[in-house]
Each structure stands twice: as structure tokens, then as C-alpha cells.
Design a protein around this motif. Structure first.
Motif, PDB file in Angstrom:
ATOM      1  N   VAL A 251       0.835  -1.196   0.000  1.00  0.00           N
ATOM      2  CA  VAL A 251       0.000   0.000   0.000  1.00  0.00           C
ATOM      3  C   VAL A 251       0.872   1.249   0.000  1.00  0.00           C
ATOM      4  N   HIS A 252       0.673   2.073  -1.022  1.00  0.00           N
ATOM      5  CA  HIS A 252       1.372   3.363  -1.091  1.00  0.00           C
ATOM      6  C   HIS A 252       0.339   4.478  -0.978  1.00  0.00           C
ATOM      7  N   VAL A 253       0.672   5.521  -0.212  1.00  0.00           N
ATOM      8  CA  VAL A 253      -0.234   6.649  -0.033  1.00  0.00           C
ATOM      9  C   VAL A 253       0.386   7.915  -0.612  1.00  0.00           C
ATOM     10  N   ASP A 254      -0.329   8.517  -1.551  1.00  0.00           N
ATOM     11  CA  ASP A 254       0.043   9.819  -2.093  1.00  0.00           C
ATOM     12  C   ASP A 254      -0.517  10.885  -1.148  1.00  0.00           C
ATOM     13  N   GLY A 255       0.357  11.430  -0.314  1.00  0.00           N
ATOM     14  CA  GLY A 255      -0.070  12.441   0.656  1.00  0.00           C
ATOM     15  C   GLY A 255       0.637  13.756   0.413  1.00  0.00           C
ATOM     16  N   ALA A 256       0.717  14.165  -0.855  1.00  0.00           N
ATOM     17  CA  ALA A 256       1.511  15.327  -1.252  1.00  0.00           C
ATOM     18  C   ALA A 256       1.275  16.525  -0.342  1.00  0.00           C
ATOM     19  N   PHE A 257       0.007  16.813  -0.051  1.00  0.00           N
ATOM     20  CA  PHE A 257      -0.264  17.878   0.919  1.00  0.00           C
ATOM     21  C   PHE A 257      -1.088  17.371   2.100  1.00  0.00           C
TER      22      PHE A 257
END
Length: 452
Positions: A251-257
């Protein structure tokens, strides 16, 4: 002119630019853009003076900048540079360090190691995770996905380093229907075609619908979002990540902001996110550091360091050396402005920054609704998505705001129709700036609604 005098001039010009942040046009005028033609000159046969070069850059270049370092830029999540971070960046430039290893720059390696620890503390992520300071969410997502694919293949007995991808077991990727373009780009660069990418349906706010999650298995990389780019919505991590982990997926999370919400009273929006395998986030967005700085965070530090390893016979280093955690071998110490931002804000300051912007976003949404605009998202973060009664009016209002020079935000498309998107993320933005933004939108909308 000697070197120190020239640097003094640059400092003075930079100071004057910063002093006018609150008063300059947020987007440059047509005349300022036209004046950029002055740069279009042939390569000089003989070098011109450094003083003249600096003057040209400032006199012609500065008026043609977007005032994203000011208080009334709402176009994207672009945070103005915090004073401590901007000052650290200036000193860092003077140092001019190649921050690949401790041997290249002891101070850079030390500060980035400490900063990594602080980041994990602030975001309450597994404390033994690896943190690589890269250029952008795109580059950092790329490194995370490289580690993910390599690890999943190793679990199936495939030696990626020796055998490459030819003949390897197929790895598929599950992404949101509204996955950010930077994740798509990273997947494309890594050779994932449409056949290997499965899209997960989303709800009305842009969150992955857990009840309609595609099948997952040990051949799967699942990409989730903390902060959908239009609505600011968070995928339901508590429901989805346990399912993925039971299936053996990465599981990868894109949490850019949006990942920075975890450092505030809004942490409940990220509940369960700590059980993912990797995360990406930007410092140059909500943490308000200078461009460019982002982070790859990987629960399995060894997986990231082995995937990114760039040791050579003439340049070996520890597993946590930044050259072994990022794409770059030669690199600037991007973690230093992050260190300065975190040190100057402290835990309470980070929370206060996030919470203030979310409160201001709610004020924008309330003001727009009262003025007759359709607010399209549930404002839980710093994003406001809205439109006019007709598409033509939406496009015209957006253009009128941009042309005014008083503020700037961009257009988007939501559920097949034009919309406008406001992002609140600058430490310089005060409540007065929010009032001015609402006044501007209402003011330009009156003639638009009368004529379109």
C-alpha cells in the motif's frame, strides 16, 4: 565587482522582491510577460558582466513572476516560504554542498538524519521508516513504487536486480479513478501499461469506495490518496488498508499535501494511514519550504535503500545516506530547509498552520455559498471546489479573477463540468486576504452573471 559585492547586490534585490510580495500583481501583466523578450538574445561571444546579468534577471524577470510567495495566490497548494526555511536555503546555497554522503558533507548528512526523525515524529509514522528527501512528489512516488515492485517480486522468488523485468511475474497496480497525474506519470516511467493498472471507483467526494474495491493479492500495489486534489478528501484507510495487508499487497499513499493533516487536530482524517507501506509528501506545499523539496517515506527502510542503492568503489556510504534513498547521486541537501521549518514551527506551529488554513477554507466556502455559488465539496481540508450556475459563467469568473491581478486561482473539471478550485496554503494568508478574495470573486461575478 568582487564576489561579495555581487552577492550583496543579489541579497538586496531579493530583499526588495520579498518586501513587495503583498503588493505585486499575483499574476504578471501582459506588458511584463512581453518584456521577457529581452532575454531572447544570442549566446554572447564574450561574457557579459555578472552585475549586468543580475540586473537583467531582476529588472525583467521579477515583474514576470507569479506571486506564489505572497498571501493571495490560491491556484495550487503552493506554500509561501517560511522565513526560517528561506533563510536556511540562502545559507545552504552559500555552503554549496553535494549532500550525497556524510563524507561529502557531514553537516548535511547530520541535519537530514535528524530531520527524517522529526518528520516521522510530526507525522506519527513508524519511527524506523526510511525518509528520502527528493525533488517532488513525482520523483518520490517513483522511488516508492520501485521499492514496492522490487519487494513484491522478491516475495515471489524473483531476483529483480539480476533478472530485470523480462519474464518476471506480472505486478498490477490498483489506483483511484481520480489518481493524481504524478502517480500516473511515475507508473508510466516504470513501464506499467494500462493493462496492469486497475481503477477503483470513487464516491461523490472522490474517495475510493471501499465496498467496490477491486480484488487485491500479493501481486498488487495499491495506491491511495490523502487529499484528493480537487476536494481534499481522504480515502477510507481504516477500511481498505487491512484488506490490502491481508491480501499481501503493498500500500502506497500519495499524501503530497494532505499527509500534513496528520500533524494537527485533523489527524482523524488519516486514521489507519500509518499501516501503509510507503508514503510521499511535499514540504514545498503545506510545510511552506522553498521549492523544491519532497519526501519518500518507506516503512521497510531496507527495501528503499536496496532499491535506490548507488554505492560505488569510490563512494560507499551507509544504507541511510541520501544517495541510497533517492534518485539523485549528486544532490543538494533539501532536508535542511525542512529542518529549519520544523524547528521554527515546532509541533504546535505545524498544527496551527494546518488548522488555520482549513478554517480559512471553510470561511471561503461559506462566503461563496452565501453569494450564490455552488460549493461542490465537503470542506474538510484546505480545498474549496465551486462553480457558477452555468459553465460559461464559471469560465468567465475564473478568467476575470486571474486577469484582475488581485488574486489567482485556477480552473478544473469536476464530474464532467468546469469548476474552480481554491487552495489555501500560504503562511502569509491572513483573514483579511480571505475577505479580499471573497470580495473580488463577488465583484467580478456581477457583470459576468449579467452578460453571460
Amino acid at each position: 565587482m568582487n564576489e561579495l559585492d555581487l552577492l550583496g547586490q543579489a541579497d538586496a534585490r531579493g530583499r526588495r522582491y520579498t518586501e513587495t510580495n503583498a503588493h505585486r500583481r499575483v499574476f504578471p501583466s501582459a506588458d511584463a510577460i512581453a518584456a521577457l523578450a529581452a532575454f531572447d538574445e544570442p549566446l554572447p561571444e564574450h561574457g557579459l558582466s555578472a552585475e549586468d546579468t543580475l540586473a537583467l534577471l531582476d529588472d525583467v524577470g521579477s515583474p514576470a513572476t507569479t506571486a506564489s510567495n505572497g498571501p493571495r495566490y490560491f491556484g495550487f497548494v503552493i506554500g509561501a516560504s517560511l522565513p526560517a526555511a528561506a533563510a536556511a536555503e540562502r545559507l545552504m546555497l552559500a555552503w554549496d554542498q553535494c549532500a550525497s554522503t556524510f563524507g561529502n558533507s557531514p553537516v548535511s548528512a547530520t541535519l537530514e538524519r535528524i530531520t527524517a526523525r522529526w518528520v516521522l515524529d510530526a507525522l506519527d509514522l513508524p519511527r524506523d521508516s526510511a525518509v528520502g528527501f527528493g525533488t517532488s512528489a513525482t520523483a518520490c512516488t517513483l522511488t516508492a513504487l520501485v521499492a514496492a515492485r522490487r519487494t513484491l517480486l522478491a516475495r515471489q522468488g524473483w531476483d529483480f536486480d539480476r533478472l530485470g523485468l523480462h519474464g518476471a511475474p506480472e505486478i498490477k497496480v490498483v489506483v483511484s479513478d481520480l489518481v493524481h497525474i504524478t502517480v500516473r506519470k511515475a507508473l508510466r516511467v516504470l513501464g506499467f501499461g494500462q493493462q496492469q493498472i486497475v481503477h477503483a471507483p470513487v464516491d461523490a467526494q472522490g474517495r475510493v469506495d471501499a465496498s467496490r474495491l477491486p480484488p487485491l493479492d500479493e501481486h498488487t500495489i495499491l495506491c491511495l490518496q490523502a487529499g484528493e486534489v480537487n476536494t481534499g478528501a481522504f480515502d477510507p484507510f481504516e477500511q481498505i488498508i487491512p484488506v490490502a495487508r491481508k491480501a499481501g499487497a503493498w500500500v502506497h499513499v500519495d499524501g503530497a499535501f494532505g499527509l500534513w493533516a496528520r500533524a494537527s487536530s485533523l489527524a482523524h482524517l488519516t486514521r489507519g494511514i500509518e499501516h501503509a507501506d510507503s508514503w510521499t509528501t511535499d514540504a514545498h506545499k503545506w510545510l511552506n519550504t522553498p521549492y523544491d523539496c519532497a519526501m519518500t517515506i518507506c516503512r521497510d527502510a531496507q527495501a528503499l535503500s536496496e532499491a535506490m542503492n548507488s554505492d560505488a568503489v569510490y563512494s560507499g556510504a551507509s544504507a541511510d545516506a541520501q544517495k541510497n534513498l533517492t534518485l539523485e547521486f549528486s544532490r543538494r541537501p533539501r532536508g535542511i530547509p525542512v529542518w529549519a521549518a520544523l524547528r521554527s514551527l515546532g509541533r504546535k506551529g505545524i498544527a496551527g498552520l494546518v488548522e488555520r488554513h482549513c478554517s480559512q477554507a471553510r470561511r471561503v466556502g461559506e462566503g461563496l455559498a452565501q453569494a450564490g455559488f455552488e460549493v461542490l465539496n465537503r470542506i474538510t481540508l484546505n480545498q474549496v471546489l465551486f462553480r457558477c450556475p452555468t459553465d460559461a459563467q464559471t469560465l468567465a469568473v475564473c478568467a476575470a479573477v486571474q486577469e484582475s491581478g488581485e488574486a489567482w486561482f485556477g480552473g478544473t473539471v469536476w464530474q464532467g463540468r468546469p469548476a474552480m478550485r481554491i487552495s489555501v496554503s500560504s503562511w502569509r494568508t491572513t483573514d483579511s486576504d480571505i475577505d479580499a478574495l471573497l470580495d473580488l470573486i463577488v465583484r467580478v461575478s456581477h457583470p459576468v452573471r449579467a452578460s453571460v
